[in-house]
Design a protein around this motif. Structure first.
Motif, PDB file in Angstrom:
ATOM      1  N   THR A 120      -6.819  11.564   0.926  1.00  0.00           N
ATOM      2  CA  THR A 120      -6.472  10.152   0.923  1.00  0.00           C
ATOM      3  C   THR A 120      -6.206   9.644   2.332  1.00  0.00           C
ATOM      4  OG1 THR A 120      -5.485  10.335  -1.276  1.00  0.00           O
ATOM      5  CG2 THR A 120      -4.849   8.418   0.051  1.00  0.00           C
ATOM      6  N   GLU A 121      -6.803   8.527   2.664  1.00  0.00           N
ATOM      7  CA  GLU A 121      -6.570   7.872   3.944  1.00  0.00           C
ATOM      8  C   GLU A 121      -6.239   6.396   3.717  1.00  0.00           C
ATOM      9  OE1 GLU A 121      -9.388  10.446   7.014  1.00  0.00           O
ATOM     10  OE2 GLU A 121     -10.008   8.435   6.383  1.00  0.00           O
ATOM     11  N   PHE A 122      -5.496   5.845   4.660  1.00  0.00           N
ATOM     12  CA  PHE A 122      -5.143   4.428   4.625  1.00  0.00           C
ATOM     13  C   PHE A 122      -5.655   3.774   5.903  1.00  0.00           C
ATOM     14  CE2 PHE A 122      -2.214   6.494   1.810  1.00  0.00           C
ATOM     15  CZ  PHE A 122      -1.967   5.578   0.806  1.00  0.00           C
ATOM     16  N   ALA A 123      -6.078   2.526   5.784  1.00  0.00           N
ATOM     17  CA  ALA A 123      -6.598   1.814   6.955  1.00  0.00           C
ATOM     18  C   ALA A 123      -6.190   0.348   6.887  1.00  0.00           C
ATOM     19  CB  ALA A 123      -8.123   1.933   7.026  1.00  0.00           C
ATOM     20  N   GLY A 131      -6.059  -4.429   4.324  1.00  0.00           N
ATOM     21  CA  GLY A 131      -5.703  -3.021   4.249  1.00  0.00           C
ATOM     22  C   GLY A 131      -6.294  -2.385   2.995  1.00  0.00           C
ATOM     23  N   TYR A 132      -6.573  -1.088   3.061  1.00  0.00           N
ATOM     24  CA  TYR A 132      -7.185  -0.454   1.903  1.00  0.00           C
ATOM     25  C   TYR A 132      -6.928   1.050   1.919  1.00  0.00           C
ATOM     26  CZ  TYR A 132     -10.792   0.379   5.461  1.00  0.00           C
ATOM     27  OH  TYR A 132     -11.451   0.736   6.605  1.00  0.00           O
ATOM     28  N   LEU A 133      -7.104   1.642   0.749  1.00  0.00           N
ATOM     29  CA  LEU A 133      -6.939   3.084   0.560  1.00  0.00           C
ATOM     30  C   LEU A 133      -8.315   3.683   0.340  1.00  0.00           C
ATOM     31  CD1 LEU A 133      -4.302   4.789  -1.711  1.00  0.00           C
ATOM     32  CD2 LEU A 133      -6.696   5.374  -1.963  1.00  0.00           C
ATOM     33  N   ALA A 134      -8.609   4.776   1.037  1.00  0.00           N
ATOM     34  CA  ALA A 134      -9.899   5.451   0.898  1.00  0.00           C
ATOM     35  C   ALA A 134      -9.658   6.935   0.629  1.00  0.00           C
ATOM     36  CB  ALA A 134     -10.735   5.271   2.161  1.00  0.00           C
ATOM     37  N   GLN A 135     -10.643   7.585   0.038  1.00  0.00           N
ATOM     38  CA  GLN A 135     -10.515   9.015  -0.277  1.00  0.00           C
ATOM     39  C   GLN A 135     -11.765   9.779   0.169  1.00  0.00           C
ATOM     40  OE1 GLN A 135      -9.612   8.818  -4.526  1.00  0.00           O
ATOM     41  NE2 GLN A 135      -7.511   9.381  -4.065  1.00  0.00           N
ATOM     42  N   PRO A 136     -11.959   9.872   1.490  1.00  0.00           N
ATOM     43  CA  PRO A 136     -13.118  10.662   1.960  1.00  0.00           C
ATOM     44  C   PRO A 136     -12.860  12.150   1.736  1.00  0.00           C
ATOM     45  CG  PRO A 136     -11.776   9.930   3.818  1.00  0.00           C
ATOM     46  CD  PRO A 136     -11.201   9.283   2.590  1.00  0.00           C
ATOM     47  N   ASP A 137     -13.820  12.762   1.031  1.00  0.00           N
ATOM     48  CA  ASP A 137     -13.701  14.211   0.741  1.00  0.00           C
ATOM     49  C   ASP A 137     -12.385  14.534   0.055  1.00  0.00           C
ATOM     50  OD1 ASP A 137     -15.186  14.814   3.955  1.00  0.00           O
ATOM     51  OD2 ASP A 137     -16.172  14.589   2.005  1.00  0.00           O
ATOM     52  N   PHE A 187      -7.515   0.516  12.281  1.00  0.00           N
ATOM     53  CA  PHE A 187      -6.864   1.816  12.435  1.00  0.00           C
ATOM     54  C   PHE A 187      -6.897   2.530  11.089  1.00  0.00           C
ATOM     55  CE2 PHE A 187      -4.902  -0.603  15.899  1.00  0.00           C
ATOM     56  CZ  PHE A 187      -5.026   0.296  16.946  1.00  0.00           C
ATOM     57  N   THR A 188      -7.128   3.843  11.151  1.00  0.00           N
ATOM     58  CA  THR A 188      -7.153   4.665   9.944  1.00  0.00           C
ATOM     59  C   THR A 188      -6.111   5.767  10.063  1.00  0.00           C
ATOM     60  OG1 THR A 188      -9.528   4.251   9.671  1.00  0.00           O
ATOM     61  CG2 THR A 188      -8.593   6.077   8.427  1.00  0.00           C
ATOM     62  N   PHE A 189      -5.396   6.036   8.952  1.00  0.00           N
ATOM     63  CA  PHE A 189      -4.292   6.997   8.955  1.00  0.00           C
ATOM     64  C   PHE A 189      -4.472   7.986   7.812  1.00  0.00           C
ATOM     65  CE2 PHE A 189      -2.893   2.889  10.426  1.00  0.00           C
ATOM     66  CZ  PHE A 189      -2.107   3.143  11.531  1.00  0.00           C
ATOM     67  N   SER A 190      -3.998   9.192   8.038  1.00  0.00           N
ATOM     68  CA  SER A 190      -3.854  10.109   6.913  1.00  0.00           C
ATOM     69  C   SER A 190      -2.671   9.629   6.060  1.00  0.00           C
ATOM     70  CB  SER A 190      -3.595  11.528   7.414  1.00  0.00           C
ATOM     71  OG  SER A 190      -2.312  11.597   8.043  1.00  0.00           O
ATOM     72  N   GLU A 191      -2.559  10.192   4.872  1.00  0.00           N
ATOM     73  CA  GLU A 191      -1.435   9.790   4.013  1.00  0.00           C
ATOM     74  C   GLU A 191      -0.102  10.081   4.691  1.00  0.00           C
ATOM     75  OE1 GLU A 191       0.445  10.757  -0.411  1.00  0.00           O
ATOM     76  OE2 GLU A 191      -1.666  11.188   0.016  1.00  0.00           O
ATOM     77  N   LEU A 231       0.851  -1.201   0.000  1.00  0.00           N
ATOM     78  CA  LEU A 231       0.000   0.000   0.000  1.00  0.00           C
ATOM     79  C   LEU A 231       0.883   1.246   0.000  1.00  0.00           C
ATOM     80  CD1 LEU A 231      -2.841  -1.055   2.450  1.00  0.00           C
ATOM     81  CD2 LEU A 231      -2.961  -0.871  -0.031  1.00  0.00           C
ATOM     82  N   ASP A 232       1.514   1.468  -1.117  1.00  0.00           N
ATOM     83  CA  ASP A 232       2.417   2.604  -1.299  1.00  0.00           C
ATOM     84  C   ASP A 232       1.601   3.800  -1.796  1.00  0.00           C
ATOM     85  OD1 ASP A 232       4.340   4.427  -1.986  1.00  0.00           O
ATOM     86  OD2 ASP A 232       5.516   3.052  -3.214  1.00  0.00           O
ATOM     87  N   PRO A 233       1.683   4.946  -1.119  1.00  0.00           N
ATOM     88  CA  PRO A 233       0.932   6.121  -1.587  1.00  0.00           C
ATOM     89  C   PRO A 233       1.225   6.477  -3.037  1.00  0.00           C
ATOM     90  CG  PRO A 233       1.766   6.498   0.621  1.00  0.00           C
ATOM     91  CD  PRO A 233       2.358   5.194   0.160  1.00  0.00           C
ATOM     92  N   ALA A 234       2.410   6.123  -3.511  1.00  0.00           N
ATOM     93  CA  ALA A 234       2.761   6.430  -4.890  1.00  0.00           C
ATOM     94  C   ALA A 234       2.443   5.279  -5.841  1.00  0.00           C
ATOM     95  CB  ALA A 234       4.253   6.768  -4.989  1.00  0.00           C
ATOM     96  N   GLY A 235       1.906   4.187  -5.316  1.00  0.00           N
ATOM     97  CA  GLY A 235       1.645   3.015  -6.137  1.00  0.00           C
ATOM     98  C   GLY A 235       0.239   2.964  -6.685  1.00  0.00           C
TER      99      GLY A 235
END
Length: 325
Positions: A275-278, A266-272, A288-292, A250-254
């Motif tokens: 980008t968030e990762f969880a 694990g997954y990438l989400a884009q609320p509003d 757990f959910t994280f900002s980029e 789950l690379d932000p640049a990938g």
């Protein structure tokens, strides 16, 4: 004209437990040879060979998890393993190598392949005759690695131990070359058949053919900032290994937007549009959910941790114990 001796047929009533053991032995033989074999033929082979260690292998494989845990405990305690226990380990090495495909999340490392080839050579040197498997061993090794004499052996010429040794050594040399793109996945089958079908001089010598590392287990506690922030523990090698693979995938640049395996989702989400990762632990649902930015910090934290020499040494030891996961 003399009468030909008639083959005798013996009918025996067996228990359900013995029938199940014979069935496991039949499946074990089929997985090795790739050919179908009947339960009666397996019973005949066991009676003719009178090999108690074969029956022990079948018994160990009836409860594989329990057997592997006990084998590991014996190894960590520096106790000698029986030939049957080494055979069970070789069986799962074979299964692991042959299960590899282009879709496998973690490729087989060159170090693991070399270790299997080295183990085969070590045991090959302590076997005692009669030797019947040399044609089989050569057939499971890459054709291009055979010496000239070995390439001509597809005719009626008998394969010699020297041809087998030289082919294994050349296979090892080519696998060590980063330019080599193929994997000798059938080498695991050779090790399993060698341990299962051929006799060795004694168990003590067999144990000296394999090296064991000391226990290297360690745990990780992922701590979050704040006065009442949560802490998340990772306590086993398979869990930590999978979490590290998820972080890498789950690379932000990938281009991958989700990860799904045995322990984590694990997954990438884009609320509003932010980008968030969880990630969620599959055994307990903790999420757990994280900002980029936070996700990048976790990735960097693990990267720096594995640059610490003591961590690297302990992890390499665990990799040798558990194998490629």
């Amino acid at each position: 004209m003399a009468d030909k001796p008639q083959q005798q047929t013996l009918s025996v009533r067996i228990s359900e437990a013995l029938r199940q053991r014979l069935e496991r032995a039949r499946k074990l033989m089929a997985s090795t040879t790739g050919e179908s074999v009947s339960t009666s033929e397996i019973a005949k082979q066991l009676l003719e060979s009178a090999r108690e260690d074969r029956l022990e292998v079948v018994e160990l494989l009836s409860e594989p998890t329990k057997s592997l845990v006990e084998i590991r405990r014996k190894g960590e305690a520096q106790r000698l393993l029986s030939k049957a226990e080494w055979t069970v380990l070789a069986y799962y090495v074979q299964q692991g190598l042959e299960a590899y495909s282009e879709d496998t999340p973690t490729p087989i490392s060159r170090e693991s392949l070399i270790s299997v080839l080295d183990a085969f050579l070590a045991v090959y040197e302590i076997r005692k005759g009669p030797f019947t498997g040399d044609d089989y061993y050569l057939g499971n090794l890459p054709y291009e690695c055979r010496p000239a004499k070995g390439k001509a052996s597809e005719s009626s010429e008998k394969v010699t131990p020297d041809v087998v040794r030289r082919t294994v050594v050349e296979t090892r040399r080519q696998v060590s070359d980063p330019a080599t793109k193929w994997e000798p996945t059938m080498a695991g089958r050779n090790l399993y058949v060698l341990l299962g079908d051929e006799a060795v001089r004694d168990t003590e010598i067999l144990n000296r053919s394999f090296a064991r590392g000391a226990g290297n287990d360690f745990s990780i506690l992922l701590s979050f900032p704040g006065a009442r922030a949560p802490q998340y523990p990772f306590g086993e090698y398979p869990v930590i290994a999978e979490f590290r693979r998820m972080l890498a995938a789950l690379d932000p640049a990938g281009s991958i937007d989700h990860w799904k395996a045995k322990h984590f989702f694990g997954y990438l989400a884009q609320p509003d549009k932010d980008t968030e990762f969880a990630f969620r632990a599959r055994n307990n649902g903790i999420t757990f959910t994280f900002s980029e930015k936070e996700w990048k910090s976790v990735r960097e934290l693990f990267r720096r941790a594995w640059e610490i020499p003591d961590v690297r040494i302990a992890w390499d030891g665990l990799t040798l114990e558990y194998g490629e996961l």
